[in-house]
Scaffold this motif. Structure first.
Motif, PDB file in Angstrom:
ATOM      1  N   SER A 127      42.121  49.898  30.690  1.00 12.91           N
ATOM      2  CA  SER A 127      42.716  49.006  31.509  1.00 12.91           C
ATOM      3  C   SER A 127      41.906  48.516  32.828  1.00 12.91           C
ATOM      4  O   SER A 127      42.167  47.456  33.045  1.00 12.91           O
ATOM      5  CB  SER A 127      43.843  50.017  32.227  1.00 12.91           C
ATOM      6  OG  SER A 127      43.478  51.188  33.066  1.00 12.91           O
ATOM      7  N   SER A 173      40.108  45.871  31.103  1.00 12.35           N
ATOM      8  CA  SER A 173      41.112  44.504  31.064  1.00 12.35           C
ATOM      9  C   SER A 173      41.119  43.801  32.437  1.00 12.35           C
ATOM     10  O   SER A 173      41.256  42.559  32.701  1.00 12.35           O
ATOM     11  CB  SER A 173      42.336  45.092  30.392  1.00 12.35           C
ATOM     12  OG  SER A 173      43.240  43.899  30.409  1.00 12.35           O
ATOM     13  N   THR A 174      41.263  44.842  33.350  1.00  8.10           N
ATOM     14  CA  THR A 174      41.439  44.118  34.690  1.00  8.10           C
ATOM     15  C   THR A 174      40.101  43.554  35.098  1.00  8.10           C
ATOM     16  O   THR A 174      40.193  42.336  35.708  1.00  8.10           O
ATOM     17  CB  THR A 174      41.536  45.047  35.853  1.00  8.10           C
ATOM     18  OG1 THR A 174      42.908  45.955  35.319  1.00  8.10           O
ATOM     19  CG2 THR A 174      41.834  44.792  37.099  1.00  8.10           C
ATOM     20  N   ILE A 221      37.911  41.966  33.099  1.00  6.70           N
ATOM     21  CA  ILE A 221      37.894  40.623  32.316  1.00  6.70           C
ATOM     22  C   ILE A 221      38.862  39.651  32.993  1.00  6.70           C
ATOM     23  O   ILE A 221      38.704  38.570  33.154  1.00  6.70           O
ATOM     24  CB  ILE A 221      38.311  40.855  30.955  1.00  6.70           C
ATOM     25  CG1 ILE A 221      37.107  41.857  30.092  1.00  6.70           C
ATOM     26  CG2 ILE A 221      38.513  39.681  30.179  1.00  6.70           C
ATOM     27  CD1 ILE A 221      35.771  41.056  30.193  1.00  6.70           C
ATOM     28  N   ASN A 222      40.137  39.974  33.384  1.00  8.26           N
ATOM     29  CA  ASN A 222      41.175  39.076  33.872  1.00  8.26           C
ATOM     30  C   ASN A 222      40.710  38.529  35.226  1.00  8.26           C
ATOM     31  O   ASN A 222      41.085  37.342  35.472  1.00  8.26           O
ATOM     32  CB  ASN A 222      42.181  39.774  33.917  1.00  8.26           C
ATOM     33  CG  ASN A 222      43.068  39.891  32.496  1.00  8.26           C
ATOM     34  OD1 ASN A 222      42.868  39.333  31.811  1.00  8.26           O
ATOM     35  ND2 ASN A 222      43.754  40.972  32.652  1.00  8.26           N
ATOM     36  N   ILE A 223      40.127  39.277  36.091  1.00  3.51           N
ATOM     37  CA  ILE A 223      39.768  38.847  37.478  1.00  3.51           C
ATOM     38  C   ILE A 223      38.570  38.264  37.627  1.00  3.51           C
ATOM     39  O   ILE A 223      38.428  37.202  38.139  1.00  3.51           O
ATOM     40  CB  ILE A 223      39.787  40.217  38.485  1.00  3.51           C
ATOM     41  CG1 ILE A 223      41.205  40.698  38.464  1.00  3.51           C
ATOM     42  CG2 ILE A 223      39.384  39.806  39.867  1.00  3.51           C
ATOM     43  CD1 ILE A 223      41.537  42.013  39.365  1.00  3.51           C
ATOM     44  N   HIS A 236      35.689  37.882  34.938  1.00  2.00           N
ATOM     45  CA  HIS A 236      34.985  37.097  33.752  1.00  2.00           C
ATOM     46  C   HIS A 236      35.283  35.806  33.686  1.00  2.00           C
ATOM     47  O   HIS A 236      36.390  35.351  33.317  1.00  2.00           O
ATOM     48  CB  HIS A 236      35.253  37.948  32.526  1.00  2.00           C
ATOM     49  CG  HIS A 236      34.405  37.633  31.427  1.00  2.00           C
ATOM     50  ND1 HIS A 236      32.996  37.949  31.246  1.00  2.00           N
ATOM     51  CD2 HIS A 236      34.871  36.965  29.969  1.00  2.00           C
ATOM     52  CE1 HIS A 236      32.511  37.301  30.016  1.00  2.00           C
ATOM     53  NE2 HIS A 236      33.412  36.747  29.454  1.00  2.00           N
ATOM     54  N   ASN A 245      35.819  33.463  35.827  1.00  2.00           N
ATOM     55  CA  ASN A 245      36.400  32.819  36.733  1.00  2.00           C
ATOM     56  C   ASN A 245      36.175  31.976  37.786  1.00  2.00           C
ATOM     57  O   ASN A 245      36.708  31.686  38.627  1.00  2.00           O
ATOM     58  CB  ASN A 245      37.792  33.789  37.174  1.00  2.00           C
ATOM     59  CG  ASN A 245      38.764  34.157  36.237  1.00  2.00           C
ATOM     60  OD1 ASN A 245      39.048  33.518  35.148  1.00  2.00           O
ATOM     61  ND2 ASN A 245      39.431  35.466  36.358  1.00  2.00           N
TER      62      ASN A 245
END
Length: 154
Positions: A111, A114-115, A117-119, A121, A123
């Motif tokens: 998790s 995943s966080t 990567i979402n925030i 990577h 961006n």
């Protein structure tokens, strides 16, 4: 020039010759760094070029203050400051994409990864786009407001 245009221009602190050169140099470094990074050319160096350019650009932009009372221009300058922060964050996200300084601390679990990567990577692109649009909007609106308040006499 009318007196109100002269007053408005006096309320905007102009950059001196060296500050203007630094401002343009910072913008050029930002564009060069972002372009090289986007086309996968020397990414470990170009991310630092972008970050240094963003810092120089934003510092010189903050040196140009508005001391007048027009609320619209004051609001636009605040939005411009927000865009400057976005430019610096985009540079920091580029550095993180290249060197992964934060990943060992954040991505301890699935998790967390995943966080991360979402925030973070890739961006930086979104931050850079939003900041560039805000910068263009505020620059053109400030110019429009200055002209609207005091048109030149013909």
């Amino acid at each position: 020039m009318t007196n109100s245009l002269l007053t408005t221009l006096l309320n905007m602190k102009q950059l001196n010759k060296y500050e203007s050169i630094a401002f343009l140099f910072g913008g050029l470094l930002m564009v060069t760094g972002a372009g090289l990074y986007a086309f996968f050319l020397i990414q470990p160096v170009s991310c630092w070029v972008m970050l240094v350019g963003a810092i120089i650009f934003v510092l010189m932009q903050t040196r140009q203050r508005y001391t007048g009372t027009q609320l619209t221009i004051r609001r636009l300058r605040k939005i411009m400051t927000f865009a400057g922060i976005g430019f610096i964050l985009a540079g920091l996200f580029m550095v993180e994409d290249s060197y992964f300084f934060l990943r060992p601390f954040v991505a301890n679990s699935i998790s967390g990864y995943s966080t991360y990567i979402n925030i973070i990577h890739h961006n930086w692109v979104i931050l850079l786009l939003i900041s560039a649009v805000l910068e263009m909007y505020t620059t053109h609106r400030i110019n429009y407001e200055l002209r609207k308040e005091s048109p030149l006499e013909g």
